[in-house]
Design an enzyme around this catalytic site. Structure first.
Site, PDB file in Angstrom:
ATOM      1  N   ASN A 137       0.840  -1.196   0.000  1.00 29.30           N
ATOM      2  CA  ASN A 137       0.000   0.000   0.000  1.00 29.30           C
ATOM      3  C   ASN A 137       0.877   1.248   0.000  1.00 29.30           C
ATOM      4  OD1 ASN A 137      -2.627   1.561   0.587  1.00 29.30           O
ATOM      5  ND2 ASN A 137      -1.234   2.275   2.181  1.00 29.30           N
ATOM      6  N   GLU A 138       0.875   1.969  -1.107  1.00 31.63           N
ATOM      7  CA  GLU A 138       1.445   3.300  -1.281  1.00 31.63           C
ATOM      8  C   GLU A 138       2.970   3.364  -1.234  1.00 31.63           C
ATOM      9  OE1 GLU A 138      -2.358   6.066   0.029  1.00 31.63           O
ATOM     10  OE2 GLU A 138      -0.572   6.091   1.313  1.00 31.63           O
ATOM     11  N   ASN A 139       3.671   2.233  -1.186  1.00 33.48           N
ATOM     12  CA  ASN A 139       5.125   2.295  -1.100  1.00 33.48           C
ATOM     13  C   ASN A 139       5.768   2.702  -2.429  1.00 33.48           C
ATOM     14  OD1 ASN A 139       4.706   1.489   1.489  1.00 33.48           O
ATOM     15  ND2 ASN A 139       5.510  -0.573   1.227  1.00 33.48           N
ATOM     16  N   SER A 143      -0.471  -0.552  -4.735  1.00 32.00           N
ATOM     17  CA  SER A 143      -1.643   0.310  -4.860  1.00 32.00           C
ATOM     18  C   SER A 143      -1.270   1.659  -4.245  1.00 32.00           C
ATOM     19  CB  SER A 143      -2.846  -0.282  -4.129  1.00 32.00           C
ATOM     20  OG  SER A 143      -3.996   0.510  -4.302  1.00 32.00           O
TER      21      SER A 143
END
Length: 822
Positions: free
Chosen positions: A433-435, A479
């Protein structure tokens, strides 16, 4: 040579070790004021917090500022201990199996170390046959402080960028357990999933990987089996797979076998709203000449799934296709349902997931800062038709690629991928998530100064493991993510997260975005009133009182709530009206965005709202609060994601009606377009024929002669095709919306009260905050807009008797009008 084992002992014997546990504080700063005894009875599965709560030794961490009062728990080393009786039998192997240890643990059996673990997200199996003794055996699990361990590992591995102070990226433990912008920091320790002793002989099924797919004749299940043998025995083994009335067998070669079984009489599995969810039992047994050695059974569903990412003229779509049908994703993000996850049982999962289905949702994304949920969660999603999107557990931070994390991460992925991949509800595995976004935009490249950050996991390890262990499951590296190699949060490509509206802009600017798929966006609001006053005892209770600030974790959260409200409503003077205003604004913001995104299908083919649920009582982005109560946002989801929706949207220089039909039947008829004054007088109207194909949408340009207002502050456009859409020309605070004039009729019904509300004036967003009457009361009707002379009926469920008049009091009946009329 094979032992002569009685038939009753051929199959493995599994014995739970869940009784007789005690908990002690081994070392660390346990305050003397808590007067911990030498030992506390412990529940397994469980955690330190639940044991101390059960013993009455700590207050509820979710109330007031008890979070800070109990932070010491995460700095203490804790030891669990029990004893169990054991009598030798004829089995060759005896394995100690832990399904989950949270997190850094040393396990001793009869005083000997048998396991050192440091990963909450995997299970462990240890051969302990040499250490078991006849009679009493002692078992001890000593946990190290997760805070101290994570800090020490951060020093060893090197500091990495992250959004919060403690280095959650240095330990394989739920990231949000260290606190998040909606979550309490609990720093749990404990035997959080079952533990048992497994006795077996000759061989067992170490892993069985099931892959179900439809065929032209019915369905097929391919099963790959890994075998573990008790010793170096070479006993001939056979596997037998069964599906319905069919069965096939295959010889075990070495320590593996593959078998495929087909059945003709099977039906397709569909997402909720698109068809039924038939499930079938598929099993595989491991056999020697003297009988069944082991057996595994799974429920499977037959469907095809892919994500269409073929570039088109406008970029790269991200369209889910199930059984050949494009699916508009109506999704929500899921976080652990309790900050003490051991308290979430199957019944609680079912309540939450049924609330999701009732809100017309069809997908739940399990976010990467939480946990891999239990089998109950995924089984219920299979049954309900709720698609699941599972993140690998990496969120908002740079993760080291060095040992010991590197091997632990591979081990957990090797366990979790086959476990999850059997579920027909699973449609996507995502690397993080968002990395990927963080690496590009959050200054990581400078602060990392060449250190690893997780790219190996997302771009090499995980896709290779998915291809090896579950090639039928789609994978995305992150994502947000752009499949063509563009910026990971690029609007024309793949998935997108939209947070500028909440953080810096206002929600009407959602209309400036036309993403292909929205995987995260949201707006904050407080929990239900009864949840709020149960958890915060401030006197007086104000938006800025101490307990309210403790239960608001977002940076400048209240500032953003205020800035997000004032363009639309005036700031209320009293606390209950402030509470309603912020709840309503949250609902309006998300509904506004969802109607916009849905209106652009098939260009935009999904929206996943942040977030469905909460893990404690808090002001947050959730639609269902930490006490399991529905917020107005839940009603907004239900309305915006309804099977058939009409919305009014700007198109070019004018307005258009967008009719979205998410059903299997054509939708046709006459579209009524009316411009009215707020008192109901007709100013202009037209009827337009329409037809919307199954699973389709139609955009109908509206005649400017009908839609152009003469007095924007006092007029409304109503578009009606059996479902209605409204267009207000002015923000509520700038409009002539008068005080709501309502009358009520209440009728007792089985399980509750029916409340019929009639409006003599235009009423916007009529809702009943019924938990103020009875904390257990709820209604699934809300955010109703009524024209003068119209009525709506609310079914209020409440287990306890209540005066019907209480449900019609001014505290309970709330409207947008309340926040406008002077």
């Amino acid at each position: 040579m094979t032992l002569d084992i009685p038939a009753t002992l051929i199959a493995p014997v599994r014995r739970d070790l869940h009784s007789g546990w005690s908990l002690t504080a081994a070392s660390g700063p346990a305050p003397q004021t808590f007067a911990l005894p030498d030992a506390v009875p412990a529940a397994v599965p469980g955690c330190v917090h639940t044991d101390l709560l059960a013993a009455g030794l700590i207050p509820d961490p979710y109330l007031d500022d008890n979070e800070a009062l109990l932070a010491w728990i995460g700095l203490v080393d804790w030891t669990y201990a029990t004893s169990f009786e054991w009598v030798p039998d004829a089995h060759e192997r005896h394995d100690l199996v832990f399904d989950g240890l949270d997190t850094v643990a040393t396990v001793r059996l009869n005083g000997q170390v048998v396991l050192e673990s440091a990963n909450q997200h995997r299970s462990f199996r240890v051969d302990v046959r040499a250490l078991l003794v006849e009679g009493a055996n002692t078992l001890e699990v000593a946990f190290r402080s997760p805070i101290r361990y994570a800090n020490a590992q951060s020093l060893e591995l090197g500091a990495r960028p992250r959004p919060y102070p403690l280095p959650y990226e240095a330990i394989r433990k739920s990231a949000s357990n260290f606190g998040w912008d909606w979550g309490i920091a609990t720093y749990t320790s404990g035997i959080w999933r079952p533990v048992r002793l497994e006795s077996w002989s000759v061989a067992r099924i170490a892993e069985a990987r099931f892959a179900a797919a439809p065929t032209s004749a019915g369905g097929r299940v391919d099963i790959d089996i890994d075998i573990e043998r008790a010793d170096a025995a070479t006993t001939p083994l056979t596997v037998v797979a069964s599906l319905g009335g069919s069965s096939v067998s295959a010889q075990v070669v070495g320590d593996t076998a593959s078998v495929a079984v087909e059945a003709a009489d099977v039906e397709r599995w569909w997402p909720v709203g698109h068809g039924d969810q038939p499930l079938y039992e598929a099993s595989v047994s491991l056999r020697s000449d003297d009988g069944v050695r082991d057996e595994t059974t799974r429920r499977v569903g037959f469907r095809t799934v892919e994500w269409n990412t073929t570039p088109d003229a406008e970029g790269t779509p991200f369209t889910l296709v199930v059984n050949g049908r494009p699916i508009f994703v109506k999704g929500v993000n899921w976080i652990p349902d309790d900050a003490l996850p051991v308290r979430v049982d199957r019944a609680r999962y079912e309540r939450r997931l049924r609330q999701a289905v009732a809100a017309n949702l069809n997908l739940v994304r399990v976010w990467g800062g939480g946990i891999y949920e239990s089998e109950d969660f995924y089984e219920l999603c299979d049954e309900l038709g709720l698609l699941t999107w599972q993140d690998f557990l990496f969120a908002c931070a740079a993760y080291p690629e060095e040992e010991p994390l590197r091997s632990e991460i591979e081990a957990e992925a090797r366990q979790q991928i086959p476990r999850l991949a059997v579920h027909p509800s699973l449609v996507l595995l995502t690397g993080n998530n968002e990395n990927l976004w963080g690496f590009e935009d959050w200054g990581w490249k400078t602060s990392l100064d060449g250190k690893t950050w997780g790219a190996y996991y997302y771009h090499e390890l995980f896709p290779n493991l998915v291809a090896e262990l579950a090639p039928h499951v789609p994978y995305s590296p992150g994502s947000p993510f752009s499949p063509g190699g563009e910026h990971p949060n690029a609007e024309p490509h793949g998935t997108m997260h939209l947070w500028e509206q909440w953080n810096r802009l206002d929600y009407p600017t959602y209309r400036d975005q036309r993403p292909r798929f929205v995987a995260e966006f949201g707006w904050q609001g407080p929990p239900a009133w009864s949840t709020l006053v149960r958890s915060v005892s401030d006197a007086p209770l104000t938006p800025e009182s101490p307990g309210m600030i403790v239960h608001q974790k977002a940076m400048e959260g209240n500032v953003k709530l205020t800035h997000g409200l004032l363009p639309h409503f005036r700031m209320p003077a009293d606390m209950e009206s402030w509470h309603w205003a912020m709840q309503l604004n949250q609902a309006n913001a998300v509904r506004f965005a969802l109607e916009h995104f849905r209106s652009w299908a098939p260009h935009t083919m999904g929206a996943v709202v942040w977030q469905l649920n909460d893990c404690w009582p808090v002001t947050s982005w959730a639609a269902i609060d930490g006490d399991e109560r529905l917020k107005p946002l839940w009603h907004a989801l239900k309305i915006a994601f309804a099977p058939r929706v009409v919305s009014v949207q700007p198109r070019g220089e004018g307005l258009a009606a967008v009719l979205s039909n998410d059903t299997a039947d054509e939708w046709s008829g006459m579209l009524s377009v009316r411009r009215l004054t707020f008192d109901g007088a007709a100013l202009a109207s037209v009827d337009v024929p329409f037809a919307v194909e199954a699973w389709g949408a139609v955009t109908i340009a509206l005649d400017a002669a009908v839609t152009t207002p003469s007095d924007a502050a006092a007029e409304v456009l109503v578009v009606d095709a059996g479902e209605r859409g409204f267009w207000f020309y002015a923000e509520p605070r700038d409009s002539a919306l008068a005080a709501a004039s309502l009358s009520f009729q209440t009728t007792p019904v089985e399980g509750g009260t029916e409340v019929r509300v009639s409006a003599a004036t235009l009423v916007r967003d009529l809702s009943l905050l019924v938990d103020k009457v009875d904390p257990a009361a709820y209604t699934e009707q809300g955010l109703v807009t009524l024209l003068p002379g119209e009525a709506a009926t609310f079914l209020v469920r409440h287990p306890a008797e209540a005066s019907a008049e209480e449900f019609t009091s001014e505290r309970v009946v709330r409207t947008a009008n309340d926040l406008v009329a002077r």
